[in-house]
Motif scaffolding. Structure first.
Motif, PDB file in Angstrom:
ATOM      1  N   THR A 131      63.452  63.734  27.060  1.00 56.43           N
ATOM      2  CA  THR A 131      62.491  62.913  27.793  1.00 56.43           C
ATOM      3  C   THR A 131      63.046  62.539  29.163  1.00 56.43           C
ATOM      4  OG1 THR A 131      61.588  62.060  25.723  1.00 56.43           O
ATOM      5  CG2 THR A 131      61.162  60.774  27.709  1.00 56.43           C
ATOM      6  N   GLU A 132      64.291  62.125  29.201  1.00 54.69           N
ATOM      7  CA  GLU A 132      64.924  61.787  30.485  1.00 54.69           C
ATOM      8  C   GLU A 132      64.988  63.012  31.397  1.00 54.69           C
ATOM      9  OE1 GLU A 132      69.239  60.183  32.189  1.00 54.69           O
ATOM     10  OE2 GLU A 132      68.774  60.011  30.044  1.00 54.69           O
ATOM     11  N   LEU A 133      65.390  64.121  30.842  1.00 59.03           N
ATOM     12  CA  LEU A 133      65.546  65.349  31.615  1.00 59.03           C
ATOM     13  C   LEU A 133      64.194  65.825  32.174  1.00 59.03           C
ATOM     14  CD1 LEU A 133      67.652  68.342  30.266  1.00 59.03           C
ATOM     15  CD2 LEU A 133      65.431  68.703  31.320  1.00 59.03           C
ATOM     16  N   ILE A 134      63.164  65.822  31.338  1.00 58.90           N
ATOM     17  CA  ILE A 134      61.839  66.268  31.772  1.00 58.90           C
ATOM     18  C   ILE A 134      61.325  65.392  32.909  1.00 58.90           C
ATOM     19  CG2 ILE A 134      59.418  66.370  31.044  1.00 58.90           C
ATOM     20  CD1 ILE A 134      60.497  67.315  28.277  1.00 58.90           C
ATOM     21  N   ARG A 135      61.430  64.097  32.758  1.00 52.59           N
ATOM     22  CA  ARG A 135      60.951  63.206  33.819  1.00 52.59           C
ATOM     23  C   ARG A 135      61.731  63.406  35.111  1.00 52.59           C
ATOM     24  NH1 ARG A 135      60.180  58.136  29.683  1.00 52.59           N
ATOM     25  NH2 ARG A 135      57.932  58.407  29.299  1.00 52.59           N
ATOM     26  N   ALA A 136      63.027  63.668  34.993  1.00 50.21           N
ATOM     27  CA  ALA A 136      63.825  63.917  36.197  1.00 50.21           C
ATOM     28  C   ALA A 136      63.354  65.176  36.913  1.00 50.21           C
ATOM     29  CB  ALA A 136      65.305  64.025  35.829  1.00 50.21           C
ATOM     30  N   LEU A 137      63.055  66.227  36.179  1.00 50.11           N
ATOM     31  CA  LEU A 137      62.594  67.465  36.798  1.00 50.11           C
ATOM     32  C   LEU A 137      61.213  67.311  37.422  1.00 50.11           C
ATOM     33  CD1 LEU A 137      63.874  70.076  34.200  1.00 50.11           C
ATOM     34  CD2 LEU A 137      64.667  69.796  36.559  1.00 50.11           C
ATOM     35  N   TRP A 138      60.425  66.373  36.928  1.00 47.82           N
ATOM     36  CA  TRP A 138      59.120  66.103  37.538  1.00 47.82           C
ATOM     37  C   TRP A 138      59.221  65.283  38.822  1.00 47.82           C
ATOM     38  CZ3 TRP A 138      56.434  64.141  32.437  1.00 47.82           C
ATOM     39  CH2 TRP A 138      56.018  65.233  31.678  1.00 47.82           C
ATOM     40  N   THR A 139      60.202  64.389  38.907  1.00 54.43           N
ATOM     41  CA  THR A 139      60.174  63.365  39.948  1.00 54.43           C
ATOM     42  C   THR A 139      61.345  63.387  40.922  1.00 54.43           C
ATOM     43  OG1 THR A 139      61.319  61.777  38.507  1.00 54.43           O
ATOM     44  CG2 THR A 139      58.909  61.802  38.413  1.00 54.43           C
ATOM     45  N   SER A 140      62.446  64.018  40.574  1.00 51.88           N
ATOM     46  CA  SER A 140      63.653  63.921  41.396  1.00 51.88           C
ATOM     47  C   SER A 140      63.454  64.581  42.763  1.00 51.88           C
ATOM     48  CB  SER A 140      64.840  64.568  40.685  1.00 51.88           C
ATOM     49  OG  SER A 140      65.996  64.503  41.498  1.00 51.88           O
ATOM     50  N   LYS A 141      64.064  63.989  43.777  1.00 49.27           N
ATOM     51  CA  LYS A 141      64.073  64.567  45.120  1.00 49.27           C
ATOM     52  C   LYS A 141      65.334  65.398  45.355  1.00 49.27           C
ATOM     53  CE  LYS A 141      60.270  62.385  46.009  1.00 49.27           C
ATOM     54  NZ  LYS A 141      58.985  63.145  45.978  1.00 49.27           N
ATOM     55  N   GLU A 142      66.259  65.360  44.404  1.00 45.76           N
ATOM     56  CA  GLU A 142      67.507  66.094  44.518  1.00 45.76           C
ATOM     57  C   GLU A 142      67.694  66.986  43.298  1.00 45.76           C
ATOM     58  OE1 GLU A 142      70.446  63.067  44.806  1.00 45.76           O
ATOM     59  OE2 GLU A 142      69.891  62.482  46.858  1.00 45.76           O
ATOM     60  N   ASP A 143      68.645  67.916  43.402  1.00 48.97           N
ATOM     61  CA  ASP A 143      68.969  68.754  42.249  1.00 48.97           C
ATOM     62  C   ASP A 143      69.356  67.877  41.060  1.00 48.97           C
ATOM     63  OD1 ASP A 143      68.543  70.808  43.968  1.00 48.97           O
ATOM     64  OD2 ASP A 143      70.625  71.454  44.091  1.00 48.97           O
ATOM     65  N   VAL A 144      68.984  68.324  39.857  1.00 47.50           N
ATOM     66  CA  VAL A 144      69.162  67.509  38.660  1.00 47.50           C
ATOM     67  C   VAL A 144      70.410  67.957  37.908  1.00 47.50           C
ATOM     68  CG1 VAL A 144      68.149  66.784  36.469  1.00 47.50           C
ATOM     69  CG2 VAL A 144      66.679  67.126  38.468  1.00 47.50           C
ATOM     70  N   ASN A 145      71.339  67.036  37.733  1.00 46.59           N
ATOM     71  CA  ASN A 145      72.509  67.241  36.888  1.00 46.59           C
ATOM     72  C   ASN A 145      72.351  66.380  35.643  1.00 46.59           C
ATOM     73  OD1 ASN A 145      74.560  68.921  38.547  1.00 46.59           O
ATOM     74  ND2 ASN A 145      73.812  67.378  39.991  1.00 46.59           N
ATOM     75  N   PHE A 146      72.589  66.973  34.501  1.00 48.33           N
ATOM     76  CA  PHE A 146      72.419  66.237  33.245  1.00 48.33           C
ATOM     77  C   PHE A 146      73.460  66.741  32.262  1.00 48.33           C
ATOM     78  CE2 PHE A 146      70.663  65.200  29.123  1.00 48.33           C
ATOM     79  CZ  PHE A 146      70.107  63.942  29.319  1.00 48.33           C
ATOM     80  N   ASN A 147      74.211  65.828  31.679  1.00 46.64           N
ATOM     81  CA  ASN A 147      75.270  66.209  30.746  1.00 46.64           C
ATOM     82  C   ASN A 147      75.150  65.367  29.484  1.00 46.64           C
ATOM     83  OD1 ASN A 147      77.547  67.498  29.752  1.00 46.64           O
ATOM     84  ND2 ASN A 147      78.941  66.004  30.640  1.00 46.64           N
ATOM     85  N   GLY A 148      74.279  65.819  28.571  1.00 50.46           N
ATOM     86  CA  GLY A 148      74.073  65.110  27.316  1.00 50.46           C
ATOM     87  C   GLY A 148      74.795  65.782  26.172  1.00 50.46           C
ATOM     88  N   GLU A 149      74.589  65.238  24.984  1.00 46.48           N
ATOM     89  CA  GLU A 149      75.170  65.849  23.794  1.00 46.48           C
ATOM     90  C   GLU A 149      74.448  67.135  23.403  1.00 46.48           C
ATOM     91  OE1 GLU A 149      77.833  65.025  21.917  1.00 46.48           O
ATOM     92  OE2 GLU A 149      78.322  63.503  23.435  1.00 46.48           O
ATOM     93  N   HIS A 150      73.165  67.217  23.753  1.00 47.84           N
ATOM     94  CA  HIS A 150      72.338  68.327  23.295  1.00 47.84           C
ATOM     95  C   HIS A 150      71.823  69.204  24.430  1.00 47.84           C
ATOM     96  CE1 HIS A 150      72.329  66.487  19.297  1.00 47.84           C
ATOM     97  NE2 HIS A 150      72.151  65.334  19.924  1.00 47.84           N
ATOM     98  N   TYR A 151      71.677  68.633  25.619  1.00 42.23           N
ATOM     99  CA  TYR A 151      71.143  69.383  26.748  1.00 42.23           C
ATOM    100  C   TYR A 151      72.026  69.185  27.981  1.00 42.23           C
ATOM    101  CZ  TYR A 151      66.957  69.589  23.834  1.00 42.23           C
ATOM    102  OH  TYR A 151      66.085  69.813  22.797  1.00 42.23           O
ATOM    103  N   HIS A 152      72.098  70.242  28.793  1.00 41.79           N
ATOM    104  CA  HIS A 152      72.933  70.208  29.993  1.00 41.79           C
ATOM    105  C   HIS A 152      72.203  70.911  31.135  1.00 41.79           C
ATOM    106  CE1 HIS A 152      76.376  69.055  27.438  1.00 41.79           C
ATOM    107  NE2 HIS A 152      75.850  69.916  26.572  1.00 41.79           N
ATOM    108  N   LEU A 153      72.205  70.286  32.299  1.00 38.61           N
ATOM    109  CA  LEU A 153      71.705  70.910  33.516  1.00 38.61           C
ATOM    110  C   LEU A 153      72.782  70.779  34.580  1.00 38.61           C
ATOM    111  CD1 LEU A 153      67.984  69.698  33.849  1.00 38.61           C
ATOM    112  CD2 LEU A 153      68.813  71.870  32.949  1.00 38.61           C
ATOM    113  N   GLY A 154      73.009  71.844  35.309  1.00 42.51           N
ATOM    114  CA  GLY A 154      74.015  71.805  36.355  1.00 42.51           C
ATOM    115  C   GLY A 154      73.403  72.083  37.705  1.00 42.51           C
ATOM    116  N   GLY A 155      72.765  71.065  38.286  1.00 43.15           N
ATOM    117  CA  GLY A 155      72.157  71.230  39.592  1.00 43.15           C
ATOM    118  C   GLY A 155      70.845  71.987  39.561  1.00 43.15           C
ATOM    119  N   ALA A 156      70.020  71.755  38.550  1.00 46.63           N
ATOM    120  CA  ALA A 156      68.722  72.425  38.435  1.00 46.63           C
ATOM    121  C   ALA A 156      67.770  71.944  39.521  1.00 46.63           C
ATOM    122  CB  ALA A 156      68.112  72.173  37.060  1.00 46.63           C
ATOM    123  N   LYS A 157      67.013  72.867  40.079  1.00 43.90           N
ATOM    124  CA  LYS A 157      66.031  72.507  41.104  1.00 43.90           C
ATOM    125  C   LYS A 157      64.844  71.807  40.447  1.00 43.90           C
ATOM    126  CE  LYS A 157      68.364  74.652  44.306  1.00 43.90           C
ATOM    127  NZ  LYS A 157      69.077  73.876  45.352  1.00 43.90           N
TER     128      LYS A 157
END
Length: 288
Positions: A131-157
Motif C-alpha cells: 500500500t505504501e509503495l503503490i501510493r508512492a508510485l502514484w504521487t512521488s515527485k522523485e524516484d522511489v526507493n523502498f526497502n521492506g521485508e517483502h518488497y524492494h524498489l531501488g530508484g523506481a520512476k
C-alpha cells in the motif's frame, strides 16, 4: 453521510466470456454505481481480472470499476500501481483499487502459481508495504526507493499519475487485518457468507480504534459489504422480498455505517435489474 453506492461482484466464467461485460453494461444502464470482479488467478475456469477490467472500462462511461479484491501475492505492487493508474486514466477517473492479502486456504494454489510462501502475519505485512509503495508510485515527485521485508524498489520512476486520488480498499476479517485497515485503507469490504451482519459491530470498533490511534478519523475508512441474497419468502438476512432487503440494508447503513453494497457473485441479469429498481432506491429513501 457518505453517499450510498450499490453494485455487484460479477462472476467471470471462462465458458461465458461475453457475459460479464454484458452484465457490466447492464449495470450501468439500470443505474447501479459500481461493477467489481474478484481475482483468483489460480482458477483457470475464470477469466483474468485485469483483462476484464480493461474491457469493462472500454465499454462503459459512468460506472465505477473495482477489483474486489486484487490478489496481491500474485500481483507485484509496482506493476499493480501502474495498472491501476492506467485504468483510472482510461476510465476518466472511475477506477478504485481493492487489495487482498491472500486467503490462507488458497496459499497452496498461490505457491503453485509462483507466488511467495507467507504466513498470515507476513501476508498482512506485505499488504501494508504494498500500500505504501503503490501510493508512492502514484504521487512521488522523485524516484522511489523502498526497502521492506517483502518488497524492494531501488530508484523506481514514479507514474503514471492516476487521474484522481484512487481509494484503496482492503478485505479484512481478523483483528490484525482490521487494525491495518483502520491505519491505512480508504475502504473495507468483507463478504456476508464469511462475515455475517452480527460480526460487523466488533469489526467496526477495531477499525475505528486503529484509525484513531493513527491520527485518522474513523470516517476516513468507507465501509462496504459483499452481500449474498435471494429474493424469496424465507426468514433471514436477504432471503425475503425486495422491501425486506431494503429494510435490512438500511439498518446496516444506520447502525454499522455500511455505505457500499455489492451483490455477491451475480450472473443473473434479472437480479441486477431488481436490485437497481426495487432495493437501491428504497434503501436511499429509508435512510433519508
Amino acid at each position: 453521510m457518505t453517499e450510498l453506492m450499490f453494485g455487484a461482484l460479477l462472476e467471470q466464467g471462462a465458458d461465458r466470456p461475453q457475459d460479464v461485460i454484458g452484465l457490466a453494461e447492464l449495470m450501468e444502464q439500470v443505474g447501479l454505481d459500481v461493477v467489481s470482479l474478484s481475482d483468483h488467478p489460480y482458477w483457470p475456469e475464470r477469466l483474468d481480472t485485469v483483462a476484464l477490467l480493461s474491457a469493462i472500462v472500454a465499454r462503459t462511461s459512468r460506472i465505477t470499476v473495482l477489483p474486489n479484491l486484487m490478489n496481491l501475492p500474485l500481483r507485484p505492487p509496482a506493476g499493480l500501481a501502474r495498472t491501476a493508474a492506467t485504468l483510472d486514466i482510461l476510465s476518466g477517473g472511475r477506477f478504485e483499487l481493492g487489495l487482498g492479502a491472500g486467503a490462507q486456504q488458497m496459499w497452496e494454489s498461490i505457491i503453485a502459481e509462483g507466488g511467495p510462501a507467507r504466513g498470515a502475519g507476513e501476508s498482512i505485512e506485505a499488504l501494508e508495504e504494498a500500500t505504501e509503495l503503490i501510493r508512492a508510485l502514484w504521487t512521488s515527485k522523485e524516484d522511489v526507493n523502498f526497502n521492506g521485508e517483502h518488497y524492494h524498489l531501488g530508484g523506481a520512476k514514479p507514474g503514471p499519475a492516476p487521474l484522481h486520488e484512487i481509494p484503496i480498499w482492503f478485505g479484512a476479517y481478523q483483528p490484525r487485518m482490521l487494525r491495518a485497515t483502520g491505519r491505512l485503507a480508504d475502504g473495507w469490504i468483507p463478504s456476508s457468507p464469511f462475515f455475517p451482519p452480527a460480526a460487523l459491530t466488533d469489526a467496526n470498533r477495531i477499525i475505528d480504534e486503529a484509525a484513531e490511534s493513527a491520527d485518522r478519523s474513523p470516517s476516513a475508512v468507507r465501509r462496504g459489504y459483499n452481500i449474498d441474497g435471494v429474493f424469496g419468502t424465507e426468514p433471514g438476512f436477504l432471503r425475503g422480498s425486495a422491501k425486506q432487503w431494503a429494510e435490512q440494508l438500511a439498518e446496516l447503513v444506520v447502525d454499522e455505517r455500511i455505505t457500499a453494497f455489492f451483490l455477491y457473485r451475480v450472473h443473473d441479469p434479472d437480479v441486477l435489474r431488481r436490485f437497481a429498481a426495487e432495493v437501491a432506491p428504497a434503501v436511499r429513501d429509508l435512510v433519508a
